[in-house]
Design a protein around this motif. Structure first.
Motif, PDB file in Angstrom:
ATOM      1  N   SER A  70       0.815  -1.223   0.000  1.00  0.00           N
ATOM      2  CA  SER A  70       0.000   0.000   0.000  1.00  0.00           C
ATOM      3  C   SER A  70       0.846   1.270   0.000  1.00  0.00           C
ATOM      4  O   SER A  70       0.364   2.353  -0.362  1.00  0.00           O
ATOM      5  N   HIS A  71       2.103   1.157   0.394  1.00  0.00           N
ATOM      6  CA  HIS A  71       2.950   2.349   0.537  1.00  0.00           C
ATOM      7  C   HIS A  71       3.214   3.075  -0.781  1.00  0.00           C
ATOM      8  O   HIS A  71       3.549   4.258  -0.770  1.00  0.00           O
ATOM      9  N   ALA A  72       3.094   2.355  -1.907  1.00  0.00           N
ATOM     10  CA  ALA A  72       3.375   3.013  -3.193  1.00  0.00           C
ATOM     11  C   ALA A  72       2.174   3.786  -3.720  1.00  0.00           C
ATOM     12  O   ALA A  72       2.236   4.381  -4.794  1.00  0.00           O
ATOM     13  N   ALA A  73       1.066   3.755  -2.974  1.00  0.00           N
ATOM     14  CA  ALA A  73      -0.113   4.524  -3.383  1.00  0.00           C
ATOM     15  C   ALA A  73      -0.723   5.218  -2.172  1.00  0.00           C
ATOM     16  O   ALA A  73      -1.927   5.375  -2.063  1.00  0.00           O
ATOM     17  N   ASP A  74       0.121   5.636  -1.233  1.00  0.00           N
ATOM     18  CA  ASP A  74      -0.379   6.294  -0.020  1.00  0.00           C
ATOM     19  C   ASP A  74      -0.386   7.818  -0.152  1.00  0.00           C
ATOM     20  O   ASP A  74      -0.655   8.539   0.817  1.00  0.00           O
ATOM     21  N   GLY A  75      -0.061   8.299  -1.348  1.00  0.00           N
ATOM     22  CA  GLY A  75      -0.093   9.738  -1.571  1.00  0.00           C
ATOM     23  C   GLY A  75       1.144  10.463  -1.073  1.00  0.00           C
ATOM     24  O   GLY A  75       1.222  11.682  -1.140  1.00  0.00           O
ATOM     25  N   ASN A  76       2.128   9.714  -0.605  1.00  0.00           N
ATOM     26  CA  ASN A  76       3.347  10.293  -0.046  1.00  0.00           C
ATOM     27  C   ASN A  76       4.540   9.827  -0.880  1.00  0.00           C
ATOM     28  O   ASN A  76       4.782   8.634  -1.016  1.00  0.00           O
ATOM     29  N   THR A  77       5.289  10.774  -1.410  1.00  0.00           N
ATOM     30  CA  THR A  77       6.408  10.420  -2.273  1.00  0.00           C
ATOM     31  C   THR A  77       7.719  10.279  -1.495  1.00  0.00           C
ATOM     32  O   THR A  77       8.788  10.132  -2.095  1.00  0.00           O
TER      33      THR A  77
ATOM     34  N   GLY B  83       8.607   4.310   6.052  1.00  0.00           N
ATOM     35  CA  GLY B  83       7.401   3.516   5.832  1.00  0.00           C
ATOM     36  C   GLY B  83       6.466   4.020   4.749  1.00  0.00           C
ATOM     37  O   GLY B  83       5.242   3.902   4.889  1.00  0.00           O
ATOM     38  N   SER B  84       7.036   4.562   3.659  1.00  0.00           N
ATOM     39  CA  SER B  84       6.154   4.989   2.563  1.00  0.00           C
ATOM     40  C   SER B  84       6.605   4.408   1.224  1.00  0.00           C
ATOM     41  O   SER B  84       6.210   4.879   0.163  1.00  0.00           O
ATOM     42  N   CYS B  85       7.478   3.398   1.283  1.00  0.00           N
ATOM     43  CA  CYS B  85       7.957   2.732   0.064  1.00  0.00           C
ATOM     44  C   CYS B  85       7.586   1.252   0.147  1.00  0.00           C
ATOM     45  O   CYS B  85       7.286   0.734   1.223  1.00  0.00           O
TER      46      CYS B  85
ATOM     47  N   LEU C 257       9.767   0.813  -4.591  1.00  0.00           N
ATOM     48  CA  LEU C 257       8.973   1.835  -5.272  1.00  0.00           C
ATOM     49  C   LEU C 257       8.309   2.663  -4.176  1.00  0.00           C
ATOM     50  O   LEU C 257       7.659   2.118  -3.287  1.00  0.00           O
ATOM     51  N   CYS C 258       8.525   3.972  -4.209  1.00  0.00           N
ATOM     52  CA  CYS C 258       8.008   4.786  -3.111  1.00  0.00           C
ATOM     53  C   CYS C 258       6.662   5.436  -3.418  1.00  0.00           C
ATOM     54  O   CYS C 258       5.893   5.714  -2.494  1.00  0.00           O
ATOM     55  N   GLU C 259       6.386   5.688  -4.678  1.00  0.00           N
ATOM     56  CA  GLU C 259       5.046   6.150  -5.043  1.00  0.00           C
ATOM     57  C   GLU C 259       4.825   5.891  -6.518  1.00  0.00           C
ATOM     58  O   GLU C 259       5.764   5.970  -7.337  1.00  0.00           O
ATOM     59  N   PHE C 260       3.582   5.550  -6.829  1.00  0.00           N
ATOM     60  CA  PHE C 260       3.186   5.250  -8.193  1.00  0.00           C
ATOM     61  C   PHE C 260       1.906   6.036  -8.450  1.00  0.00           C
ATOM     62  O   PHE C 260       0.875   5.784  -7.829  1.00  0.00           O
TER      63      PHE C 260
HETATM   64 CA   LIG Z   1       4.588   6.393  -0.750  1.00  0.00          CA
END
Ligand SMILES: [Ca+2]
Ligand SMILES: [Ca+2]
Length: 310
Positions: A185-192, A199-201, A300-303
């Motif tokens: 879920s971290h790659a689509a949490d709105g946080n780059t 914890g956002s990748c 991947l940190c954001e998609f």
């Molecule tokens: Ca993220």
């Protein structure tokens, strides 16, 4: 201008295909400003431009040849314009003068724009064809209006509507998970954020399973027209291919419901993010990124999927 042009036939060098996009709307054929196909009653007379990439096509202006633009021998009218083979507009009768501005029935994303003289055509004279496409961040008929700041600089180049990240907050899956800090879920949490330990990748598991390409996917929850995507790599290290953890992301392939959107070999020369576009709009629900390094873990940190076109 400056693109690749071609036409169904060439009456003489004076009527070569680049003349219809040389920036000069003059109607004088003798001044090397117009194109001219061989005047025979063949089935198709056409001129086309390869834009070199996918663009939103909507407003098109054509200029006919002076004294001939409304010639009964079908030198231009009636004609049809297509974008990658799909009909943009059919023009059945001539305008009041040489210049005629037309619009596609809707914004069409494509690469090859072709003007076809409707059958039975006799020849084609076309002195200029212009396709107005605003640069990123601007919209409107004259491209003078900037996108709303809420759009984060991204909006439809015709309507100005924000092109939103439709992946944010949606359900994600991945082949395996290294630890809770690397959850899908971290790659689509709105946080780059690029620091993995914040914890956002995402981080797939090492050697589990062995010998396969690691993947991550997002289920958009419905069918969207997918075209513009931005990926964000992990921060904090110099990898074999540039900065960041790019060898844990590149090269990758993105598919939409198993249909290929784009394959990206090279990482950006600067920055953690890279914006990519599908070769054409792909309608679908599940967007998957697959790392093309067998056995390599995927970071991947954001998609972001900017899938809303209108
Ligand atoms: Ca993220
Ligand atoms: Ca011209």
């Amino acid at each position: 201008m400056g693109k690749k042009y071609s036409q169904s036939s060439n009456y003489s060098n004076q009527g070569r295909s680049s003349n219809a996009a040389n920036g000069n709307t003059s109607g004088l054929y003798d001044a090397n400003n117009c194109i001219h196909t061989v005047p025979v009653q063949q089935r198709t007379h056409w001129w086309q431009v390869d834009l070199g990439g996918t663009f939103p096509v909507y407003n098109i202006t054509v200029w006919g040849r002076a004294n001939y633009w409304n010639n009964p021998y079908s030198r231009l009218y009636p004609f049809t314009i297509t974008v990658d083979g799909q009909t943009c507009v059919s023009v059945t009768s001539a305008a009041g003068n040489r210049k005629n501005s037309v619009t596609c029935s809707s914004v069409m994303y494509g690469r090859v724009v072709r003007l076809n003289v409707a059958t039975p055509g006799r020849m084609l004279n076309l002195c200029e064809l212009q396709i107005l496409v605003c640069k990123e961040g601007f919209y409107g008929l004259d491209c003078s209006t900037s996108c709303d700041t809420n759009c984060d600089g991204r909006c439809n180049r015709i309507t100005g509507h924000c092109t939103q990240n439709v992946a944010k907050g949606k359900t994600c899956r991945q082949i395996s998970t290294y630890s809770n800090k690397g959850a899908a879920s971290h790659a689509a949490d709105g946080n780059t954020e690029g620091d993995f330990f914040k914890g956002s990748c995402i981080h797939t598991a090492e050697n589990d399973p062995p010998g396969v390409n690691h993947w991550w996917e997002v289920d958009l929850g419905g069918t969207y027209p997918v075209h513009d995507i931005t990926v964000w790599a992990r921060d904090g290290r110099t990898s074999q291919i540039g900065t960041y953890w790019n060898d844990h992301l590149y090269p990758f392939t993105i598919t939409v419901d198993n249909k290929t959107c784009v394959r990206m070999v090279s990482a950006p020369s600067t920055g953690r993010s890279k914006s990519v576009t599908c070769s054409s709009v792909v309608y679908g629900r599940v967007v998957r990124l697959t790392l093309e390094r067998t056995g390599q873990t995927l970071n991947l940190c954001e998609f972001q999927v900017f899938g809303k076109l209108l």
